[in-house]
Design an enzyme around this catalytic site. Structure first.
Site, mmCIF file in Angstrom:
data_model
loop_
_atom_site.group_PDB
_atom_site.id
_atom_site.type_symbol
_atom_site.label_atom_id
_atom_site.label_comp_id
_atom_site.label_asym_id
_atom_site.label_seq_id
_atom_site.Cartn_x
_atom_site.Cartn_y
_atom_site.Cartn_z
ATOM 1 N N ARG A 162 0.700 -1.110 -0.069
ATOM 2 C CA ARG A 162 0.058 0.131 -0.057
ATOM 3 C C ARG A 162 0.879 1.405 0.002
ATOM 4 N NH1 ARG A 162 -2.277 -3.549 -0.898
ATOM 5 N NH2 ARG A 162 -4.259 -4.533 -0.019
ATOM 6 N N SER A 243 -11.177 -0.245 3.114
ATOM 7 C CA SER A 243 -10.300 -0.434 3.986
ATOM 8 C C SER A 243 -9.529 0.920 4.766
ATOM 9 C CB SER A 243 -9.310 -1.475 3.755
ATOM 10 O OG SER A 243 -9.932 -2.536 3.408
ATOM 11 N N GLU A 339 -5.065 3.898 6.106
ATOM 12 C CA GLU A 339 -4.610 3.918 4.647
ATOM 13 C C GLU A 339 -5.074 4.955 3.816
ATOM 14 O OE1 GLU A 339 -6.161 0.462 1.655
ATOM 15 O OE2 GLU A 339 -5.571 -0.235 3.445
#
Length: 344
Positions: A162, A243, A339
């Site tokens: 990520r 998320s 995130e």
């Protein structure tokens, strides 16, 4: 054309109603250059958004928002593979479908991820055992300082879990304009993710798929879409940014300590020997699943998803995130990392 005092509610999937003092829709390179020149001339900051599915807008933005609407997809036939070059404003899932329709494989496990093509490399989007970095050949960017286009190879993008160079030292230095994907003409199924493997096996057991038949990419896309819909709320129904926290990576020593205290903790071994913990499980154990805080809350079916139930603000959402982080830190001595990108 630069507009003034524009609500960003419909430009982010969390439906946060912040305002941008200045706003420009970018559908060609000339518009991008003149908008950046305006930002430089007026000495104001700028932010780049597209699908808005991975951002939290903390407050009203006293600067310029560039809404990337660059469109176009080109396919170059290169023998056993194809090079698909997509503009940054293309919708990600529409690109996945486009590639499958043309018999080009490698993106099917990333089906139904919300957002735009240009955001995919920034975040190095990943799901169901795949990461977009595995398919990227190069990323074209507009270099703001040098006022020129340049291409970064996948290696130069410094992809990690990520993460990428676009979140690091190129943040604010470049604007992604196009992304090239190297896709295969022969489909190779990727069942690295346990849940996907089990779903395919269940279809075999039910007789819907022959035991040794070749699994098709369209079937994988179908299963991935079903799994995503069952786990994650549709942002157009219940505003969310997918998320909200990354799955933490921990050391072996920390892993052993965790397993002693919590034998049922879900752990995933990584290629480099490190171990990933399920952030959703940590949040659930800390008692946050289904809990509300003012106008925002934690989704009742998936603890990793924070939702905006009733016109909550970015500040309110980040306050909830902070409380969750504190609880998890206290209980497990693990730091949860957010995130989505927080603006500003």
């Amino acid at each position: 054309v630069i507009s003034k005092n524009i609500s960003l509610k419909s430009f982010n999937t969390l439906n946060i109603d912040s305002k941008a003092r200045y706003f420009a829709e970018i559908s060609d390179m000339d518009q991008l250059k003149s908008a950046l020149a305006f930002s430089s001339r007026e000495k104001i900051p700028f932010w780049v958004i597209a699908g808005g599915s991975n951002i939290v807008i903390r407050e009203d933005l006293e600067g310029l928002v560039l809404y990337i609407a660059l469109k176009g997809v080109q396919v170059l036939d290169e023998g056993s593979s194809g090079l698909v070059i997509a503009s940054a404003g293309e919708v990600w899932d529409e690109l996945v479908e486009f590639c499958l329709d043309r018999g080009l494989f490698g993106l099917e496990n990333l089906s139904l991820i919300p957002g735009s093509v240009g955001a995919a490399p920034i975040q190095n989007i990943g799901a169901y055992g795949a990461e977009v970095a595995q398919a990227i050949e190069w990323v074209e960017v507009w270099d703001i300082k040098n006022r020129s286009l340049r291409k970064l190879s996948a290696k130069q993008c410094e992809f990690a879990y990520r993460d990428s160079i676009f979140k690091g030292h190129l943040k604010g230095e470049v604007v992604i304009t196009r992304v090239a994907f190297r896709l295969q003409k022969r489909f190779q199924v990727n069942l690295a993710y346990g849940g996907l493997r089990e779903a395919v096996q269940a279809l075999v057991n039910d007789g819907e798929v022959q035991q040794n038949a070749e699994i098709e990419a369209t079937l994988i896309r179908q299963i991935v879409c079903q799994m995503r819909r069952s786990k994650l709320p549709d942002p157009s129904v219940l505003p969310n940014a997918g998320s909200f926290f990354k799955n933490p990576i921990i050391s072996n020593a920390k892993c052993q300590q965790l397993q002693q205290q919590f034998p049922e903790v879900p752990l995933y071994n990584q290629m480099d020997g490190s171990i990933k913990v399920a952030a959703a499980w940590l949040i659930e154990q800390a008692g946050w699943k289904g809990k509300d805080l003012g106008q925002v809350g934690v989704h009742a079916l998936q603890a990793l998803v924070l939702v905006n139930k009733n016109g909550g603000s970015g500040t309110e959402l980040l306050r909830l995130a902070d409380k969750i982080q504190c609880s998890v830190k206290q209980l497990f001595d693990i730091t949860l990392e957010i995130e989505p990108q927080i603006i500003p």
